[in-house]
Design a protein around this motif. Structure first.
Motif: not given
Length: 50
Positions: A31-33, A36-42
């Motif tokens: 879930k943490r990973i 992190l990717f959810d914030g990185y993609k946009p």
């Protein structure tokens, strides 16, 4: 208690410990990973699209 019985008990303890680690990884680390990717993609998309 024979050596074989003790080895079987240790093997069962290791299986249970491994199972708990796998569950922790699935429930917490994954879930943490993902977060992190959810914030990185946009952010990455904005930089590339600019």
């Amino acid at each position: 208690m024979t050596n074989e019985e003790m080895l079987n008990q240790v093997a069962e303890m290791l299986k249970e410990h491994t199972r708990r680690i796998e569950i922790k990884i699935e429930n917490e680390v994954t879930k943490r990973i993902d977060a992190l990717f959810d914030g990185y993609k946009p952010t990455h998309g904005k930089v590339m699209g600019a």
